[in-house]
Design an enzyme around this catalytic site. Sequence first.
Site, mmCIF file in Angstrom:
data_model
loop_
_atom_site.group_PDB
_atom_site.id
_atom_site.type_symbol
_atom_site.label_atom_id
_atom_site.label_comp_id
_atom_site.label_asym_id
_atom_site.label_seq_id
_atom_site.Cartn_x
_atom_site.Cartn_y
_atom_site.Cartn_z
ATOM 1 N N ASP A 245 -87.325 -67.506 44.675
ATOM 2 C CA ASP A 245 -86.331 -67.597 45.738
ATOM 3 C C ASP A 245 -85.537 -68.895 45.589
ATOM 4 O O ASP A 245 -86.098 -69.985 45.713
ATOM 5 C CB ASP A 245 -87.046 -67.587 47.099
ATOM 6 C CG ASP A 245 -86.059 -67.651 48.238
ATOM 7 O OD1 ASP A 245 -85.405 -66.634 48.495
ATOM 8 O OD2 ASP A 245 -85.916 -68.733 48.851
ATOM 9 N N LYS B 147 -78.587 -67.359 47.415
ATOM 10 C CA LYS B 147 -77.966 -67.229 48.753
ATOM 11 C C LYS B 147 -76.569 -67.836 48.782
ATOM 12 O O LYS B 147 -76.304 -68.841 48.110
ATOM 13 C CB LYS B 147 -78.846 -67.933 49.798
ATOM 14 C CG LYS B 147 -80.303 -67.492 49.748
ATOM 15 C CD LYS B 147 -81.152 -68.086 50.842
ATOM 16 C CE LYS B 147 -82.612 -67.805 50.589
ATOM 17 N NZ LYS B 147 -83.280 -68.802 49.760
ATOM 18 N N TYR C 25 -79.701 -75.258 47.220
ATOM 19 C CA TYR C 25 -80.966 -75.971 46.918
ATOM 20 C C TYR C 25 -80.879 -76.806 45.639
ATOM 21 O O TYR C 25 -81.717 -77.682 45.421
ATOM 22 C CB TYR C 25 -82.138 -74.989 46.703
ATOM 23 C CG TYR C 25 -82.527 -74.124 47.866
ATOM 24 C CD1 TYR C 25 -82.189 -74.454 49.172
ATOM 25 C CD2 TYR C 25 -83.275 -72.968 47.647
ATOM 26 C CE1 TYR C 25 -82.572 -73.631 50.227
ATOM 27 C CE2 TYR C 25 -83.665 -72.151 48.691
ATOM 28 C CZ TYR C 25 -83.306 -72.479 49.971
ATOM 29 O OH TYR C 25 -83.683 -71.664 51.000
ATOM 30 N N HIS D 183 -76.884 -67.058 53.752
ATOM 31 C CA HIS D 183 -77.916 -68.061 54.036
ATOM 32 C C HIS D 183 -78.064 -68.332 55.539
ATOM 33 O O HIS D 183 -79.174 -68.455 56.050
ATOM 34 C CB HIS D 183 -77.565 -69.360 53.295
ATOM 35 C CG HIS D 183 -78.751 -70.213 52.994
ATOM 36 N ND1 HIS D 183 -78.889 -70.939 51.855
ATOM 37 C CD2 HIS D 183 -79.875 -70.459 53.696
ATOM 38 C CE1 HIS D 183 -80.041 -71.577 51.854
ATOM 39 N NE2 HIS D 183 -80.657 -71.302 52.975
#
Length: 359
Positions: free
Chosen positions: A49, A84, A54, A117
Amino acid sequence: MGVVPEIVLNSGRGMPVLGMGTATYPEPPEQTVFEAVVHAMELGYRHFDSASVYGSERPLGRAISFAIEKGLIGSRDELFITTKLWCTDMHQDHVLPALRHSLEVLGLEYVDLYLIHHPIRLKGEKKMEMSSDDILPVDIPSVWEGMEECQQQGLAKSIGVSNFTCKKIAELLTHAKVLPAVNQVEMHPVWQQGKLREFCQEKGIHISAYSPLGAFGAFWGSNKVLEAEEIKRIAQSLGKSRAQVLTMDQCFLLKNYWIRALRMFQFFGTHHYIVLIRIHFLHGQVCLRWAFQQGVSFVPKSYNKERLKENMEIFDWCLSAEDMEKLSLLPQERFNLAHPLVSPTSFYKTHADYWDGEV
Ligand code: A2P
């Protein structure tokens, strides 16, 4: 896809219930993420994921190429990769280009799951810190059309959302041509999401749990899950026993084990013991097993080799109905309140405003 059980999404695609989470702030060095992902693949993880915000897409992509080159996996198709759409790209015209950019960074031709997201639009640069000053009006149905386009073009095999409440899902469903496959939300024994899970199940939308261990150490997380007394008590009461021959030094090295020496004997001048070992389950494992027994998928984050392994060792034992009942009675608290988006002068005056009363 290895030892991890799979669920089937409403898109018809399979997804391993356990994924490796990669949400961290501040971002660790890329090499840390790369090595952790490779190690996870060696252990049998096949679901990863990530998110464009990130900073984990690049090392994840590198790890995938490396794993294929080294024969750790046969091909990319053995993996389930999620990424996302970040809030700064929450406009219909930005969705496809944002996914194309993520694919380029990942070095992939498609992702298995593409998620919105957060249900908000922000101005400014892409970063994890959000501010109420950056909130822009958003038209979620048109963003969803962009997501549908991603699926039609085969760039995302399934599409879904994250951090959506019952109200936001209901609104989306009045416009959507493609049903979201997944709603990824905070979920753990201290925030069980009963109402949302029931609602999503009724609609055929799979719930995936982020922060299944309470995101200890993250700015949105807490130690209240891993430190919950009831969870510790359950972990200690569970375990597997086996007999083994060990030296005294080896006995001292064992962690999380309860040992009873049955017999001592000398072997090549060294004291050896026949011991009965009882391996205690760990608090984190109880949380993940709890999630598994709720029928959701979960993406615990760990870049630690031992904990990555521990988090996989939850599929050959089971929490009793009595333990599940005790866990269902834990006091409830949402940790990720989206504080920075809430202020008396903001579009969201209270946390309840942001989460449509689900706090
Ligand atoms: P680390 O990366 O050092 O293993 P969540 O998945 O809920 O966001 O929680 C992530 C946090 O929990 C990280 O700090 C991670 O640290 C830690 N963690 C991951 N797996 C375990 C485990 N089995 N037991 C205890 N802590 C864990």
